[in-house]
Design an enzyme around this catalytic site. Structure first.
Site, mmCIF file in Angstrom:
data_model
loop_
_atom_site.group_PDB
_atom_site.id
_atom_site.type_symbol
_atom_site.label_atom_id
_atom_site.label_comp_id
_atom_site.label_asym_id
_atom_site.label_seq_id
_atom_site.Cartn_x
_atom_site.Cartn_y
_atom_site.Cartn_z
ATOM 1 N N CYS A 1 -6.377 -2.237 -4.536
ATOM 2 C CA CYS A 1 -5.292 -1.684 -3.700
ATOM 3 C C CYS A 1 -5.936 -1.892 -2.385
ATOM 4 C CB CYS A 1 -5.327 -0.221 -3.939
ATOM 5 S SG CYS A 1 -4.400 0.351 -5.790
ATOM 6 N N SER A 2 -7.024 -2.317 -2.113
ATOM 7 C CA SER A 2 -7.396 -2.561 -0.733
ATOM 8 C C SER A 2 -7.350 -3.941 -0.288
ATOM 9 C CB SER A 2 -9.059 -2.026 -0.460
ATOM 10 O OG SER A 2 -9.297 -0.833 -0.901
#
Length: 373
Positions: free
Chosen positions: A156-157
């Site tokens: 997600c980063s």
């Protein structure tokens, strides 16, 4: 000294949507079919009966109301519950390439640039549809960019980690401009038969153009004041799908080959880490939380975002200070914070400060502090 700016953003939104009521109806029909098929074993206590879901439960737990998806029918088929995305021939553009090109073209148009102005493409997302050739190189070719490209994955980063890589390339002179694109087909790795997570994800693709400040139009875009990355290993969010699965047939089809998480542990452990990372980043830039005009946070869970904003600001944030898009898009992994930025940046005035922050599996946290030019 070369300085990097964000001069344009783009967003591809799949046209198909699934609201909570539709998703719950399909899930509950699956539950009824499963419990009927295993009625005898359930009666003997050998198998646990599945429990139904509800729209009220989903919205309370996450803040999500609907999601956009590449394919709707396959997900809502209670006997399938997987998106139906036909495999394309090697001579056709991949699904992720098509999504990426659409988002990139909008980012280029917003910045007043063409492919001739760009030297690099970074495809940064949580799941790539193949190992190689790199999807980024396919996107590079589709756009007609003469330069280099590579894929990267920090779950997600990914987008914020990709942003730092783009900033580095621009500021060290490796590239005049870099496109960071995140084609997220999260519905492909979501277990729609799992009551605790079947509602979490949606599909979307974002693109960000990072270029030299001197090349961007006067007053255009956002100056990147600094980036900060942090990782810490955890198994609390995991997906074990990979090419080695074929080497142990006993694991094929098991739930851990899709998205799995210990949601309560993630909430408890990640929220303070994110808030502290943002606070430390601001302090290193001689800024205070009160200087922030906006926080574009990763869009995974409304309760989590509210807690993080409260820890950073020392008070509750309103929807203008910490905009929410997960009610419409659900969790789109690395694209989430960039969707929030794309949709909620144009009203900022010159000098206004904001932070783009992602967080997720790894654990991983990416913080990018920007100032409106």
């Amino acid at each position: 000294m070369i300085k990097a700016v964000i001069s344009g953003t783009g967003l591809y939104t799949p046209p198909a949507t699934i609201d909570n009521d539709e998703l719950v109806a399909a899930f509950n029909e699956f539950v009824d079919l499963y419990n009927a098929e295993h009625a005898d074993a359930i009666e003997r206590g050998e198998v646990a009966a599945l429990q139904p879901s509800s729209s009220a439960f989903i919205e309370k737990a996450s803040g999500i109301q609907r999601r956009h998806v590449i394919n709707k029918d396959g997900i809502l088929d209670p006997r399938r519950m997987t998106p139906s995305i036909p495999e394309r021939s090697n001579d056709e553009p991949s699904v992720q390439c098509d999504m990426a090109v659409a988002a990139c073209n909008e980012a280029l148009a917003q910045a007043g640039r063409t492919a001739a102005d760009v030297d690099a493409v970074i495809v940064a997302c949580s799941n790539l549809q193949r190992a190689y050739p790199a999807v980024s190189i396919e996107v590079q070719q589709a756009l007609g960019i003469d330069g280099f490209a590579y894929d990267m994955n920090v779950a997600c980063s990914s987008a914020t980690f990709g942003l730092q890589a783009a900033v580095n390339a621009v500021e060290n002179g490796t590239a005049r401009a870099v496109l960071v694109v995140s084609p997220e087909i999260c519905s492909g790795h979501l277990n729609f038969r799992d009551r605790d997570s079947h509602f979490i994800f949606g599909d979307a693709c974002t693109a960000i153009l990072v270029e030299r400040e001197e090349s961007a139009g006067a007053g255009q875009g956002f100056e990147i004041l600094g980036t900060r990355l942090k990782t810490r290993f955890s198994n609390n969010i995991r997906n074990n799908f990979g090419f080695l699965n074929r080497a142990d047939e006993s694991g094929v089809g098991k739930p851990d080959k899709l998205f799995v998480q210990e949601g309560r542990k993630v909430f408890k452990e990640v929220s303070p880490m994110v808030a502290q990372t943002i606070q430390d980043h601001l302090e290193a830039l001689s800024l205070a939380p009160s200087d922030l005009r906006r926080m574009w946070l990763h869009q995974a869970n409304l309760n989590m975002n509210q807690l993080i904003a409260r820890k950073v600001l020392g008070r509750d944030a309103d929807r203008e200070e910490a905009p929410v898009i997960l009610d419409e898009y659900a969790n789109t992994s690395s694209a989430g914070s960039i969707i929030a930025f794309h949709k909620h940046k144009d009203d900022l005035k010159p000098g206004d400060l904001g932070v783009i922050c992602s967080f997720g599996a790894g654990y991983s946290i990416g913080s990018v502090v920007v100032r409106r030019r």
